[in-house]
Design an enzyme around this catalytic site. Structure first.
Site, PDB file in Angstrom:
ATOM      1  CG  HIS A 132      -8.580   0.129  -0.674  1.00 51.71           C
ATOM      2  ND1 HIS A 132      -7.738  -0.315   0.486  1.00 51.71           N
ATOM      3  CD2 HIS A 132      -7.317   0.363  -1.666  1.00 51.71           C
ATOM      4  CE1 HIS A 132      -6.172   0.117   0.025  1.00 51.71           C
ATOM      5  NE2 HIS A 132      -6.419   0.171  -0.897  1.00 51.71           N
ATOM      6  CG  ASN A 148     -10.621  -0.948   6.296  1.00 48.74           C
ATOM      7  OD1 ASN A 148     -11.227  -1.227   5.070  1.00 48.74           O
ATOM      8  ND2 ASN A 148      -9.522  -0.994   6.452  1.00 48.74           N
ATOM      9  NE  ARG A 173      -4.003  -1.552   2.159  1.00 44.36           N
ATOM     10  CZ  ARG A 173      -4.033  -3.097   2.129  1.00 44.36           C
ATOM     11  NH1 ARG A 173      -3.360  -4.058   2.451  1.00 44.36           N
ATOM     12  NH2 ARG A 173      -5.482  -4.332   2.460  1.00 44.36           N
TER      13      ARG A 173
END
Length: 319
Positions: free
Chosen positions: A167, A197, A135
Site C-alpha cells: 500500500h 514492506n 484486504r
C-alpha cells in the site's frame, strides 16, 4: 465481503471526458450538415448558388466555433488543485498524461506508463485509525484497462520476485473510516519487496500513526522511485515498470510551527533495517522523483523546510 459501490465525491480527470465531448462535436457537425441539406432542397431551392454558399460558410463557422468551445471545456485544468490531503499544495511535475484521482481519504496521480501512482497524498488523524480490516484487491474503476493493473497481475509475484502488494496509503491508517476499502484499489498498490514492506516500511507507517495519535493530524506524501530497471510482474498482461525504491515525506503543523521529515528506502532494504537510515532532505526527494513538493508555500518557507533532514525526525523515533 461485498464491495462498496464507487460513488461519492470523487474527482477524476481523464481522457474519457475528452472522448465524450468528441462524440458530442461529431453529432453537432452531422446536425448542421443535415440542416444545410434541408435548407438547400426544401426551403431555398430557388436561391442563387452564391447565397447558398454564403449560408453554408456561416454554418461551417458556427460548427467550428462550437467545436472550439467544447474542446476548451473538456481540457483538464492545469491550475492548482486544492484538497485536504495535500499540505502546501499537491506535488507538481508529474506527466500531463497522468490521471488525477481524488478520493475521500487520499489524492493520487496515476502514471499511464508505469501503471503506478507517481505520488499519493493523505492525512492521518487519531480518528482515521481503527481496528484491522480485510484486504480485498480490485482494479481502480476510475482508470481504463490500459491505465492500471488487474488483480491477476500479482499472481506468483511473491514466489518469483519476493514482492507483496504494498500500500502507498496504508490500510491500517484508515480502518477507522467508512472508506478503508479504497486503500485496496490497485492504483494505490505497488509491488514492494516483502523484506521492505513487512520491515522498515511498515515500522515507518506505524511511527506516523503513533504521531497522529498524539493529537495533531499528520500529512504524508509518498511515491515510487525508478533508480534502475527492475524485473516485471510475470503475470501482468500490460506494459509496466516496477519501482526500485520509495520516498515518504511526513509533515505536522502546530499553529505556525511546521515540521517535517523525509525518507528514501530502496527496494532491497533488509527487514531488520532501521527506517531512520533512510532519513534525507526534501530537496533530495525532489531531485530523485522529479516532483516539486509544497508548491503553494513561498520560496523562503520551502527553502527552510526542504534543505534540512527535518525537525520532525525525533518525533518519528529518529532522535
Amino acid at each position: 465481503m461485498a464491495e462498496r459501490d464507487e460513488t461519492g465525491p470523487e474527482r477524476h480527470v481523464s481522457a474519457g471526458l475528452v472522448r465524450l465531448v468528441s462524440i458530442a462535436c461529431m453529432l453537432a457537425v452531422l446536425f448542421n450538415l443535415a440542416l444545410a441539406v434541408y435548407l438547400v432542397f426544401w426551403i431555398v431551392p430557388g436561391r442563387a448558388v452564391a447565397g447558398y454558399e454564403a449560408e453554408l460558410e456561416g454554418l461551417q463557422r458556427e460548427v467550428a466555433s462550437l467545436r472550439e468551445a467544447l474542446a476548451n471545456a473538456a481540457e483538464p485544468s492545469v491550475g492548482e488543485l486544492h484538497t485536504v490531503h495535500c499540505f502546501g499544495g499537491c506535488p507538481r511535475g508529474a506527466p500531463e498524461t497522468n490521471d488525477l484521482i481524488v478520493r475521500e481519504i487520499y489524492t493520487l496521480s496515476s502514471n499511464d506508463e508505469t501503471k503506478f501512482a507517481d505520488w499519493v497524498a493523505y492525512r492521518v488523524s487519531r480518528d482515521t485509525i481503527g481496528s484491522g480490516r480485510d484486504r480485498v484487491w480490485r482494479r481502480d474503476p476510475w482508470l481504463g484497462l490500459d491505465e492500471t493493473l488487474e488483480p491477476g497481475a500479482y499472481r506468483d509475484a511473491n514466489r518469483l520476485l519476493g514482492t507483496d502488494r504494498g500500500h502507498q496509503v496504508p490500510l491500517a491508517s484508515f480502518t477507522g473510516t467508512l472508506y478503508w476499502q479504497d486503500t485496496n484499489v490497485l492504483s494505490n498498490i505497488t509491488p514492494q519487496r516483502s523484506e521492505l514492506n513487512q520491515g522498515p516500511w511498515r515500522e515507518l507507517e506505524e511511527a506516523v500513526r503513533e504521531l497522529a495519535r498524539g493529537g495533531d493530524p499528520v500529512y504524508v506524501v509518498t511515491g515510487p522511485l525508478y533508480r534502475r530497471t527492475m524485473p516485471k510482474l510475470p503475470a501482468a498482461t500490460v506494459e509496466h515498470q516496477l519501482p526500485s525504491g520509495y520516498f515518504k515525506i511526513v509533515i505536522r503543523q502546530q499553529a505556525n510551527d511546521i515540521r517535517l521529515a523525509g525518507f528514501i528506502l530502496d527496494q532491497e532494504t533488509e527487514r531488520s533495517a532501521d527506517y531512520c537510515s533512510g532519513l534525507t532532505t526534501v530537496d533530495e526527494v525532489e531531485r530523485e522523483s522529479g516532483l516539486d513538493m509544497f508548491p503553494r508555500l513561498d520560496e523562503l518557507e520551502q527553502g527552510a523546510l526542504e534543505s534540512g533532514v527535518g525537525a520532525l525526525a525525533e518525533a518519528l523515533g529518529c532522535g
